[in-house]
Design a protein around this motif. Structure first.
Motif, PDB file in Angstrom:
ATOM      1  N   LEU A 131       0.558  -1.548   0.683  1.00 19.71           N
ATOM      2  CA  LEU A 131       0.067  -0.369  -0.022  1.00 19.71           C
ATOM      3  C   LEU A 131       0.809   1.729   0.207  1.00 19.71           C
ATOM      4  O   LEU A 131       0.262   1.921  -0.565  1.00 19.71           O
ATOM      5  N   ARG A 132       2.357   1.305   0.781  1.00 20.60           N
ATOM      6  CA  ARG A 132       2.736   2.080   1.133  1.00 20.60           C
ATOM      7  C   ARG A 132       3.531   2.953  -0.537  1.00 20.60           C
ATOM      8  O   ARG A 132       3.898   4.254  -0.730  1.00 20.60           O
ATOM      9  N   ALA A 133       3.999   1.881  -1.008  1.00 17.73           N
ATOM     10  CA  ALA A 133       4.087   1.866  -2.968  1.00 17.73           C
ATOM     11  C   ALA A 133       2.648   2.397  -3.789  1.00 17.73           C
ATOM     12  O   ALA A 133       3.754   2.870  -4.441  1.00 17.73           O
ATOM     13  N   LEU A 134       1.984   2.165  -3.158  1.00 14.46           N
ATOM     14  CA  LEU A 134       1.304   2.569  -4.604  1.00 14.46           C
ATOM     15  C   LEU A 134       0.876   4.120  -3.236  1.00 14.46           C
ATOM     16  O   LEU A 134      -0.405   5.074  -4.639  1.00 14.46           O
ATOM     17  N   ILE A 135       0.538   4.265  -2.071  1.00 18.97           N
ATOM     18  CA  ILE A 135      -0.201   5.718  -2.124  1.00 18.97           C
ATOM     19  C   ILE A 135      -0.111   6.793  -2.899  1.00 18.97           C
ATOM     20  O   ILE A 135      -0.570   7.309  -2.881  1.00 18.97           O
ATOM     21  N   PHE A 136       1.365   7.320  -3.871  1.00 19.79           N
ATOM     22  CA  PHE A 136       1.173   8.098  -4.249  1.00 19.79           C
ATOM     23  C   PHE A 136       1.227   8.464  -5.788  1.00 19.79           C
ATOM     24  O   PHE A 136       2.267   9.464  -5.763  1.00 19.79           O
ATOM     25  N   HIS A 137       1.248   7.514  -6.389  1.00 19.09           N
ATOM     26  CA  HIS A 137       0.515   7.314  -7.272  1.00 19.09           C
ATOM     27  C   HIS A 137       1.573   7.422  -7.992  1.00 19.09           C
ATOM     28  O   HIS A 137       1.812   8.431  -8.952  1.00 19.09           O
ATOM     29  N   PRO A 138       2.844   6.233  -7.450  1.00 20.88           N
ATOM     30  CA  PRO A 138       3.823   6.594  -8.506  1.00 20.88           C
ATOM     31  C   PRO A 138       3.583   6.259  -9.743  1.00 20.88           C
ATOM     32  O   PRO A 138       3.059   5.113 -10.125  1.00 20.88           O
ATOM     33  N   LYS A 139       5.229   6.439 -10.897  1.00 23.86           N
ATOM     34  CA  LYS A 139       5.111   5.881 -12.294  1.00 23.86           C
ATOM     35  C   LYS A 139       5.673   4.708 -12.651  1.00 23.86           C
ATOM     36  O   LYS A 139       5.526   4.575 -13.598  1.00 23.86           O
TER      37      LYS A 139
END
Length: 201
Positions: A131-139
């Motif tokens: 979840l932490r990897a997804l939360i800032f909407h990386p590319k």
């Protein structure tokens, strides 16, 4: 992302990537035997390790848009919530509390929102890391065995969430996983490694 003439030597191991193109917006799998250099490659591509030579063209992406998930998640000495929103905090982005709760509920962690993160089980830690990897909407998201050794239910959940991301706003994934059935099921392209090199398909 295009990687050209890349070399990284660690002890007796040498990673060499002559020319590799990672098509953006797709899910890419990286497979190969233990010790072939998958983790070294991911860490170098993520900027954690500095290459000895060669170039990595991120095609406009900045370090703020790239993240890497490790096999053993690193958690800070604070709550599940604070761990989850950390990528937002360092980017000075205000958390969307509704989205935070929705994400936690999706993986069954909403009840542990205020819990000390390091008290979570290994499976729960992996869910929080995901979840932490997804939360800032990386590319660009690199996954080093995080999806391995999961129970079938969690593995199915992670796959579902990855595909959900791809439907809404496709990002580039680099996934290292020993489970070929998992890799074959969700990946657009599979890259094979042996002894520090990518095999030509």
């Amino acid at each position: 992302m295009r990687i050209t003439d890349l070399e990284k030597t660690i002890g007796k191991f040498c990673l060499k990537v002559d020319d590799l193109y990672i098509e953006p917006g797709k899910i890419h799998g990286i497979v190969g035997p233990n010790g072939c250099g998958k983790t070294v490659f991911l860490k170098t591509a993520a900027g954690i390790l500095k290459p000895d030579k060669g170039s990595i063209d991120y095609e406009g992406l900045t370090s703020r848009e790239i993240t890497m998930m490790f096999q053993r998640p690193y958690l800070m000495d604070t709550s599940v919530y604070q761990n989850l929103i950390y990528p937002l905090t360092i980017r000075k982005i205000k958390p969307d509390e509704a989205e935070v709760d929705r994400m936690l509920e999706k993986v069954g962690l909403l009840g542990q929102k205020k819990q000390y993160a390091k008290s979570l089980s290994s499976g729960e830690r992996q869910k929080l890391s995901f979840l932490r990897a997804l939360i800032f909407h990386p590319k660009l998201i690199m996954v080093d065995e995080t999806l391995s050794n999961l129970d079938p239910e969690s593995e199915e959940l992670f796959e579902e969430m990855i595909l959900e991301v791809q439907k809404k706003e496709p990002v580039t994934w680099l996934i290292v996983n020993h489970q070929l059935d998992h890799i074959n099921q969700i990946c657009y392209q599979i890259h094979h490694m042996e002894k520090g090199r990518f095999l030509k398909s």
